[in-house]
Design an enzyme around this catalytic site. Sequence first.
Site: not given
Length: 196
Positions: A84, A97
């Site tokens: 991410d 994340d």
Amino acid sequence: MLDDGIALTTRLVGQTLTVGLPEGVRLCDVPEDQRRPEIEFQFALQPVRVDAMLELLHAHGVVRDRHGFGLRQRLEGLMTGLIDLTYCVDGKWYVLDYKSNRLPTYDDASLQRAMAHSEYDLQALIYTLALHRWLRFRIGTAYDYARDFGGIRYLFCRGLDAARNDSPGIFAQCFAPELVHALDALFGHVATGAVA
């Protein structure tokens, strides 16, 4: 219904950007050139015996309840994924994340259980290894995991509270260098004499 979803998403994004992280910053304050969203990674796996990998993981408290990967005796092929966010603060790199899990509470014990139950600990370790390899490639022999890697941050967005200095919903960890180097070697990296 759509308006409710937009309102919830806006609130979660706002909390994520403004909550205080363990290293003393908020994401909204990290300069753009120190953030890399959605890093895609790929690396080849040499044939790895499942029992050897699980022995290593269990010795470091990762996926303790896992005893195999289906009927496979070994793993090989291409490891792929998408992180991410990675970011750098004070010379240390972090993996971040986002998770939207609904948990009864977002205290440390609940986050530990969620990490283990969903095997996010294994995911976090793979992300760590991916960033470790990327940093070693980018920085070269000057890179040192113990010095340059800050750890992983899993933000359970529904539990964040940016108004608190000790916000619930943040799981922070840094894997031991011994584990990262051993997994790296198990997956096929051959050290060239320099610490990586």
